[in-house]
Design a protein around this motif. Structure first.
Motif, short mmCIF file in Angstrom:
data_model
loop_
_atom_site.label_atom_id
_atom_site.label_comp_id
_atom_site.label_asym_id
_atom_site.label_seq_id
_atom_site.Cartn_x
_atom_site.Cartn_y
_atom_site.Cartn_z
N HIS A 27 0.70 -1.22 0.08
CA HIS A 27 -0.01 0.12 0.05
C HIS A 27 0.80 1.21 -0.10
N PHE A 28 2.25 1.33 0.35
CA PHE A 28 3.02 2.38 0.39
C PHE A 28 4.19 2.15 -0.47
N TRP A 29 4.58 3.39 -1.10
CA TRP A 29 5.87 3.45 -1.79
C TRP A 29 6.49 4.91 -1.33
N VAL A 30 7.59 4.65 -0.79
CA VAL A 30 8.35 5.90 -0.15
C VAL A 30 9.68 6.02 -0.82
N GLU A 31 10.10 7.18 -1.50
CA GLU A 31 11.56 7.35 -1.72
C GLU A 31 11.88 8.54 -1.25
N VAL A 32 13.19 8.33 -0.44
CA VAL A 32 13.74 9.48 0.18
C VAL A 32 14.88 9.95 -0.81
N LEU A 33 14.96 11.16 -0.70
CA LEU A 33 15.78 11.88 -1.67
C LEU A 33 17.08 12.58 -0.96
N ARG A 34 18.11 12.40 -1.40
CA ARG A 34 19.35 12.75 -0.55
C ARG A 34 19.55 14.24 -0.73
N GLY A 35 19.20 14.96 -1.66
CA GLY A 35 19.52 16.43 -1.76
C GLY A 35 21.14 16.78 -2.29
N THR A 36 21.44 17.64 -1.93
CA THR A 36 22.62 18.40 -2.26
C THR A 36 24.16 17.44 -1.75
N ARG A 37 23.67 16.73 -0.76
CA ARG A 37 25.14 16.11 0.06
C ARG A 37 25.64 15.14 -0.90
N LYS A 38 25.98 15.39 -1.72
CA LYS A 38 26.82 14.10 -2.46
C LYS A 38 28.02 14.17 -2.67
N LEU A 39 29.02 13.09 -2.24
CA LEU A 39 30.29 13.11 -2.10
C LEU A 39 31.10 13.72 -3.56
N LEU A 40 30.54 12.67 -4.69
CA LEU A 40 31.40 12.87 -5.91
C LEU A 40 30.90 14.00 -6.72
N GLY A 41 29.59 14.67 -6.25
CA GLY A 41 29.12 15.59 -6.94
C GLY A 41 29.36 17.01 -6.42
N ASN A 42 28.44 17.37 -5.47
CA ASN A 42 28.61 18.76 -5.31
C ASN A 42 29.83 19.19 -4.04
N ARG A 74 9.88 18.67 0.02
CA ARG A 74 11.53 18.98 -0.24
C ARG A 74 11.82 20.23 0.48
N TRP A 75 13.25 20.22 1.12
CA TRP A 75 13.73 21.22 1.84
C TRP A 75 14.42 22.06 0.59
N GLY A 76 14.39 23.45 0.99
CA GLY A 76 14.94 24.45 0.08
C GLY A 76 15.84 25.19 0.94
N PHE A 77 16.36 26.49 0.49
CA PHE A 77 17.08 27.47 1.02
C PHE A 77 16.16 27.99 2.16
N PRO A 78 16.89 28.53 3.18
CA PRO A 78 16.30 29.17 4.25
C PRO A 78 15.25 30.41 3.98
N ILE A 125 24.94 22.82 0.11
CA ILE A 125 25.28 21.65 0.68
C ILE A 125 25.06 21.65 2.42
N PHE A 126 25.26 22.85 3.02
CA PHE A 126 25.20 22.86 4.41
C PHE A 126 23.45 22.58 4.72
N TRP A 127 22.68 23.28 3.90
CA TRP A 127 21.33 23.32 4.18
C TRP A 127 20.65 21.91 3.49
N ASN A 128 21.37 21.34 2.55
CA ASN A 128 21.01 19.82 2.11
C ASN A 128 19.89 20.36 1.16
N VAL A 129 19.83 21.13 0.44
CA VAL A 129 18.66 21.70 -0.50
C VAL A 129 18.19 20.35 -1.15
N GLY A 130 16.95 20.12 -1.43
CA GLY A 130 16.68 19.15 -2.28
C GLY A 130 16.44 18.07 -1.75
N ARG A 131 16.58 17.94 -0.49
CA ARG A 131 16.41 16.58 0.33
C ARG A 131 14.80 16.40 0.81
N GLY A 132 14.41 15.34 0.66
CA GLY A 132 12.87 15.17 1.11
C GLY A 132 12.57 13.79 0.85
#
Length: 182
Positions: free
Chosen positions: A7-22, A104-108, A82-89
């Motif tokens: 009954h549920f499908w949950v996808e957790v998104l990492r945001g901007t804290r990606k080691l090889l990317g940002n 989703r989390w955005g900028f303050p 990266i500090f605020w982990n924008v896009g996480r959600g």
């Protein structure tokens, strides 16, 4: 972390804290901007601070200082994201209640938290937008009656078009809604 049940499908998104990317790009841009500022400053002071060849302040030193300042602003933006982990959600699809929740989390600021929720009955289709020039540029959206498409973030970097299509088919099958390709 993704979670799927009957009954549920949950996808957790990492945001901007990606080691090889940002994180790597933020570090490279920060170090580069420091280097450009040091070269520009040493040319202005007419002292060889970095044991490089001495360059004239006009025009090379000015350009180097400009690149250093521009790099400082770009790296500041990257470090803040990266500090605020924008896009996480998360994306939560609840078939039992017939609801879809997108967070989703955005900028303050006033709109730091972005939260959409709507009924599954309001979904017209799961839409795949295909870019024929780039095999990694396909996107999945949810078409909502009266609102238009709402894009879903990719769960992983570098998904091929085939993997994105498979994910869209699974989601459409899970929600029991049609699929559309643009």
């Amino acid at each position: 972390m993704n979670w799927l049940s009957e009954h549920f499908w949950v996808e957790v998104l990492r945001g901007t804290r990606k080691l090889l990317g940002n994180l790597c790009w933020a570090l490279v841009v920060s170090l580069g901007s420091i280097g450009f500022l040091c070269v520009g400053t040493s040319s202005y002071l007419a002292k060889n601070l970095l044991s490089y060849e001495q360059i004239n302040f006009f025009p090379q030193g000015i350009v180097m200082s400009f690149y250093g300042i521009a790099g400082f602003f770009v790296s500041s933006y990257l470090w803040c994201a990266i500090f605020w982990n924008v896009g996480r959600g998360y994306d939560k699809f609840d078939r039992k209640k017939g609801m879809v929740y997108l967070f989703r989390w955005g900028f303050p600021g006033k709109n730091r938290r972005t939260f959409f929720f709507f009924r599954v009955k309001e979904i017209e289709a799961i839409i795949i937008k295909v870019n024929k020039e780039d095999s990694y540029a396909s996107r999945i959206s949810i078409g909502i009656r009266g609102q238009g498409p709402i894009p879903l973030a990719r769960t992983d970097e570098n998904l091929t078009s085939q993997e994105i299509e498979e994910k869209a088919v699974e989601l459409a099958h899970f929600l029991r809604v049609p699929m559309d390709i643009e």
